[in-house]
Scaffold this active site. Structure first.
Site, PDB file in Angstrom:
ATOM      1  N   THR B  59       0.843  -1.189   0.000  1.00 13.18           N
ATOM      2  CA  THR B  59       0.000   0.000   0.000  1.00 13.18           C
ATOM      3  C   THR B  59       0.884   1.248   0.000  1.00 13.18           C
ATOM      4  O   THR B  59       1.971   1.239   0.586  1.00 13.18           O
ATOM      5  CB  THR B  59      -0.939   0.041   1.226  1.00 13.18           C
ATOM      6  N   SER B 103      -0.367   2.826  10.861  1.00 13.02           N
ATOM      7  CA  SER B 103      -1.361   1.971  11.544  1.00 13.02           C
ATOM      8  C   SER B 103      -0.789   0.561  11.599  1.00 13.02           C
ATOM      9  O   SER B 103       0.147   0.232  10.863  1.00 13.02           O
ATOM     10  CB  SER B 103      -2.693   1.959  10.792  1.00 13.02           C
ATOM     11  N   TYR B 105      -2.190  -2.040  10.554  1.00 14.34           N
ATOM     12  CA  TYR B 105      -2.424  -2.624   9.233  1.00 14.34           C
ATOM     13  C   TYR B 105      -1.300  -2.230   8.268  1.00 14.34           C
ATOM     14  O   TYR B 105      -0.694  -3.087   7.622  1.00 14.34           O
ATOM     15  CB  TYR B 105      -3.782  -2.183   8.674  1.00 14.34           C
ATOM     16  N   HIS B 106      -1.034  -0.931   8.175  1.00 15.69           N
ATOM     17  CA  HIS B 106       0.019  -0.500   7.253  1.00 15.69           C
ATOM     18  C   HIS B 106       1.369  -1.109   7.634  1.00 15.69           C
ATOM     19  O   HIS B 106       2.166  -1.473   6.779  1.00 15.69           O
ATOM     20  CB  HIS B 106       0.093   1.029   7.195  1.00 15.69           C
ATOM     21  N   LYS B 109       1.911  -4.522   6.229  1.00 12.31           N
ATOM     22  CA  LYS B 109       2.358  -4.495   4.832  1.00 12.31           C
ATOM     23  C   LYS B 109       3.855  -4.175   4.736  1.00 12.31           C
ATOM     24  O   LYS B 109       4.552  -4.683   3.867  1.00 12.31           O
ATOM     25  CB  LYS B 109       1.548  -3.452   4.052  1.00 12.31           C
TER      26      LYS B 109
END
Lengths: 308, 308
Positions: B59, B103, B105-106, B109
């Site tokens: 991302t 975050s 989530y990030h 990645k």
């Protein structure tokens, strides 16, 4: 909540690069435990003791062996990125220095680095992340001669680090197995320096919101030189050791730069000790009574875990 | 083994930043599934199909908003690090460009990025890692009007991305909730461009051992401008939308540089499309029949998950 620690010293991780490379189960185990254990700790701190100081261990292995100086965790203030035409592209100061880890274990520490840096940046936690070199030795003065305080001593291919393996091989009259050319350079420090540095970090906590990195090592040298020093120290305690060689089971550069910046601990008063020959003699003297025990696990010493 | 894929398209991850910030359970779930799912895939490839091409999604959020140009994953060849006195410190070319994710989530990645890069470097696997901007739209031409092929459409605060949320709010006659000043700049691309880019990547696989990164976006613009465009497009399909504002629930910079290099896909023939106004009209026209369904979930739209 009754229990509010001022500091959390977090050393509870799976520490072996070869173990993490054995297979998918071991790789998953390593990253699961290391990353999620650390992430859970960050959440617990946020909820219970956001002012506490998280002191944790990274590893010098996070950096790999880049073709440039290795700063302490981040690009220093004022660092810039220039392109091939020597034009200024942008500012790098304060950004995480790129990591090039070489095993799933080392990667787990890289992931911790990123997670902890974010917890400091976004939640205002504070942490000292210690990029530690290879620690050796089994004793610090504070232990005196209490056998219950003795440290764990691994000498197998997975959990035994190079100096411990070489000393065990010397004591057991096995050749010291240098992986590849032995020109790989690594940072080392005795156990007493390691403990002293943790103490300095705790006595001098970072600011709130600060993610602070220490490169922690007393000196750098090649694996081949370590082998020679073990052979020489062995001789001085009456052991005739021989240096052998084996194909390198790892995928790693054997000819590389290794210019490590490690000033942050020195600013706090750390003076690196260098008495490897004396330490080696002391370690082998202590190991001698256990020669038969080392030989019983002889098959665990030679490298069987390959990186490919 | 009978089944030897030429390529693995790996899109199966937990995709929400707010979800990962809700609490420790959600953070653990996110990093557990994303990191270990990806790591298991790398091991499977090594053992079954080491020549296959791993095409996966990262991302643009991995990079955060640094004070410099954002290259495609790595420092380009010839990049150098200079200190504050404009002295050359070392070479950076080919090293992973520092990530500053915002975050859990990030971060998951970012961790994938490092794991995949290592699998390519050490095991010789090959991968294209797509740093994707914010994708919008529900339709590509190849779907025709088959309702079974319609994509999932999220409009809640967790899984709904900004354009989808704004369109749903407009259709439901709710104010468009801009977080903070709205000056945050992000990269965007329509679903059709996203699919086309994956196709280009598959048709042009990287070399063996190559870890290739594409920054995938059609254009960058501010969230405030997105809100204005949604309001204007709504008007043209007969909806009177209003732009509201709410305190920013996230910890993020609202005034920042956003200079993204994205040439790798263009070299392969990608021409970014820019027809956001038309796309917005089409999307809201399709959403109109579902106004009551959106209103039924009204309480799920406003931000309740905060970063602190």
């Amino acid at each position: 909540m009754q229990f509010k620690p001022d500091a959390i010293v977090y050393l509870g991780q799976m520490p072996s690069a070869p173990y993490s490379m054995k297979g998918v189960e071991e790789a998953i185990y390593t990253q699961h435990d290391n990353i999620l254990g650390n992430l859970t700790t960050l959440w617990a701190m946020k909820e219970v003791c956001p002012d506490a100081h998280l002191l944790k261990l990274g590893t010098m292995g996070e950096y790999g062996t880049p073709d440039c100086e290795i700063p302490e965790g981040k690009f220093p203030s004022g660092a810039s990125w220039f392109n091939q035409n020597t034009e200024h592209v942008g500012n790098l100061g304060g950004m995480t220095f790129p990591r090039q880890a070489g095993s799933w274990y080392h990667q787990s520490k890289v992931h911790d680095t990123h997670n902890v840096e974010m917890a400091c940046r976004i939640w205002g936690l504070r942490s000292t992340d210690v990029m530690q070199g290879i620690v050796y030795g089994t004793h610090i003065d504070e232990m005196e001669e209490d056998p219950d305080l003795r440290t764990r001593f691994d000498f197998d291919e997975c959990f035994g680090t190079v100096i411990h393996r070489f000393c065990s091989q010397a004591v057991a009259e096995l050749s010291l197995t240098v992986y590849g050319s032995g020109k790989q350079i690594r940072g080392f420090l005795p156990l007493k320096d390691s403990i002293h540095c943790l103490e300095l970090a705790l006595e001098n906590p970072p600011e709130f919101g600060e993610y602070r990195v220490f490169n922690q090592l007393a000196y750098s040298q090649s694996i081949a030189r370590v082998a020679i020093q073990v052979r020489d120290a062995a001789l001085s305690v009456g052991i005739q050791a021989t240096i052998g060689q084996t194909g390198n089971p790892r995928v790693e550069s054997e000819t590389h730069k290794y210019a490590v910046s490690c000033n942050n601990l020195k600013y706090l008063g750390y003076t690196p000790s260098y008495d490897l020959p004396t330490d080696l003699q002391a370690m082998m003297t202590k190991l001698k009574p256990y020669k038969s025990r080392i030989l019983a696990y002889r098959s665990a010493i030679d490298p069987k875990t390959t990186w490919k």
